[in-house]
Design a protein around this motif. Structure first.
Motif, PDB file in Angstrom:
ATOM      1  N   ASN A  89     -54.885  14.740   8.573  1.00 18.74           N
ATOM      2  CA  ASN A  89     -55.859  15.225   9.378  1.00 18.74           C
ATOM      3  C   ASN A  89     -55.550  15.068  10.678  1.00 18.74           C
ATOM      4  O   ASN A  89     -54.741  14.252  11.204  1.00 18.74           O
ATOM      5  N   PHE A  90     -55.500  16.419  11.442  1.00 13.13           N
ATOM      6  CA  PHE A  90     -55.207  16.657  12.940  1.00 13.13           C
ATOM      7  C   PHE A  90     -56.599  16.846  13.513  1.00 13.13           C
ATOM      8  O   PHE A  90     -57.041  18.010  13.313  1.00 13.13           O
ATOM      9  N   LEU A  91     -56.872  16.238  14.693  1.00 15.40           N
ATOM     10  CA  LEU A  91     -58.199  16.492  15.268  1.00 15.40           C
ATOM     11  C   LEU A  91     -57.765  16.643  16.779  1.00 15.40           C
ATOM     12  O   LEU A  91     -57.061  15.930  17.593  1.00 15.40           O
ATOM     13  N   VAL A  92     -58.675  17.549  17.401  1.00 18.72           N
ATOM     14  CA  VAL A  92     -58.798  17.524  19.040  1.00 18.72           C
ATOM     15  C   VAL A  92     -60.222  17.406  19.422  1.00 18.72           C
ATOM     16  O   VAL A  92     -60.818  18.417  18.974  1.00 18.72           O
ATOM     17  N   PHE A  93     -60.734  16.420  20.042  1.00 21.95           N
ATOM     18  CA  PHE A  93     -61.957  16.174  20.353  1.00 21.95           C
ATOM     19  C   PHE A  93     -62.787  16.057  19.143  1.00 21.95           C
ATOM     20  O   PHE A  93     -63.806  16.686  19.037  1.00 21.95           O
ATOM     21  N   ASP A  94     -62.640  15.548  17.872  1.00 25.25           N
ATOM     22  CA  ASP A  94     -62.930  15.326  16.890  1.00 25.25           C
ATOM     23  C   ASP A  94     -63.018  16.558  16.115  1.00 25.25           C
ATOM     24  O   ASP A  94     -63.968  16.721  14.892  1.00 25.25           O
ATOM     25  N   LYS A  95     -62.522  17.631  16.365  1.00 25.18           N
ATOM     26  CA  LYS A  95     -62.587  19.081  15.514  1.00 25.18           C
ATOM     27  C   LYS A  95     -61.179  19.019  14.942  1.00 25.18           C
ATOM     28  O   LYS A  95     -60.146  19.079  15.544  1.00 25.18           O
ATOM     29  N   SER A  96     -61.157  19.375  13.402  1.00 27.78           N
ATOM     30  CA  SER A  96     -60.086  19.252  12.682  1.00 27.78           C
ATOM     31  C   SER A  96     -59.334  20.642  13.089  1.00 27.78           C
ATOM     32  O   SER A  96     -59.840  21.700  13.143  1.00 27.78           O
ATOM     33  N   TYR A  97     -57.871  20.613  13.105  1.00 25.91           N
ATOM     34  CA  TYR A  97     -56.949  21.842  13.131  1.00 25.91           C
ATOM     35  C   TYR A  97     -56.229  21.861  11.857  1.00 25.91           C
ATOM     36  O   TYR A  97     -56.086  20.950  11.376  1.00 25.91           O
ATOM     37  N   THR A 108     -56.549  21.893  28.125  1.00 25.21           N
ATOM     38  CA  THR A 108     -57.876  21.616  27.921  1.00 25.21           C
ATOM     39  C   THR A 108     -58.123  20.710  26.683  1.00 25.21           C
ATOM     40  O   THR A 108     -59.109  20.260  26.244  1.00 25.21           O
ATOM     41  N   GLU A 109     -57.045  20.959  25.878  1.00 24.96           N
ATOM     42  CA  GLU A 109     -57.106  20.381  24.545  1.00 24.96           C
ATOM     43  C   GLU A 109     -55.896  19.029  24.295  1.00 24.96           C
ATOM     44  O   GLU A 109     -55.475  18.798  23.481  1.00 24.96           O
ATOM     45  N   ASN A 110     -56.147  18.401  25.510  1.00 19.67           N
ATOM     46  CA  ASN A 110     -55.100  17.316  25.398  1.00 19.67           C
ATOM     47  C   ASN A 110     -55.685  15.807  24.746  1.00 19.67           C
ATOM     48  O   ASN A 110     -55.279  14.775  25.448  1.00 19.67           O
ATOM     49  N   PHE A 111     -56.579  15.959  23.901  1.00 16.62           N
ATOM     50  CA  PHE A 111     -56.998  14.491  23.202  1.00 16.62           C
ATOM     51  C   PHE A 111     -56.761  14.659  21.860  1.00 16.62           C
ATOM     52  O   PHE A 111     -57.615  14.765  21.153  1.00 16.62           O
ATOM     53  N   PRO A 112     -55.442  14.713  21.357  1.00 13.78           N
ATOM     54  CA  PRO A 112     -55.113  15.040  19.944  1.00 13.78           C
ATOM     55  C   PRO A 112     -55.373  13.385  18.971  1.00 13.78           C
ATOM     56  O   PRO A 112     -55.190  12.451  19.574  1.00 13.78           O
TER      57      PRO A 112
END
Length: 204
Positions: A89-97, A108-112
């Protein structure tokens, strides 16, 4: 901390000792310790009695409060399977990508964050992990059985996240797997923005 009660040497020169955590084997040739607990079929309450003996035929006996555990060291086989390592699983701010070999993110998506697994299903709760983000970590981060990592507030740039792991008996897949992360700078920090600034300065 493990407090040992009884230490016995088997016929191959390895040392076995019981404790409140279970049974452990120490190999002085490799300086390694292998631990066995309830996930290997031992009693959950550990070994609290200071009783351990070795019979003439090489069998080892350890006592718990209610049971007597017997085994022959030669019959205990290590798991030599080298497990594949996958990023699950890969997430950014707890959202899966979606997981790809290379992932591009905005500034702005610098929290992987990453979840990963060693595909070993024999006592999988004993699988071990290590990871590092090239460009951030100088050395491997050994996380034990924890299979999650996150990197908050990454600066714009190019990174490679690597992870490796072991099976339940400590056999490592050193190659592991990796994923490239590119974090784009904000518009006002791109090369063509700086070129525009220079042109405006020269024009002025």
């Amino acid at each position: 901390r493990i407090f040992s009660f009884t230490i016995l040497e088997d016929n191959s020169g390895k040392f076995w000792f019981n404790s409140h955590e279970g049974i452990s084997k120490f190999d002085p040739k490799t300086n390694s310790i292998q631990n066995y607990n309830s996930s290997d079929g031992l009693p959950e309450n550990g070994f609290w009695e200071r009783l351990g003996v070795q019979s003439d035929d090489g069998r080892i006996y350890f006592s718990t409060k209610d049971e007597l555990i017997c085994f022959h060291p030669d019959n205990i086989q290590n798991n030599n399977f080298i497990p594949p390592i996958v990023i699950t699983n890969f997430l950014v701010f707890d959202k899966s990508y979606a997981i790809k070999n290379k992932i591009e993110l905005s500034h702005t998506e610098n929290f992987p964050s990453f979840e990963f697994a060693a595909l070993n299903y024999v006592n999988s709760e004993k699988n071990q992990y290590a990871y590092k983000m090239e460009g951030v970590d100088k050395d491997w981060v050994y996380s034990g059985t924890r299979h999650f990592a996150s990197y908050p507030n990454l600066d714009p740039g190019e990174y490679v996240f690597r992870v490796k792991g072991s099976n339940n008996d400590g056999v490592w897949n050193e190659e592991g797997t990796s994923i490239a992360i590119i974090i784009s700078p904000p518009l006002w920090k791109t090369w063509w923005a700086y070129l525009s600034y220079a042109c405006i300065f020269i024009f002025a």
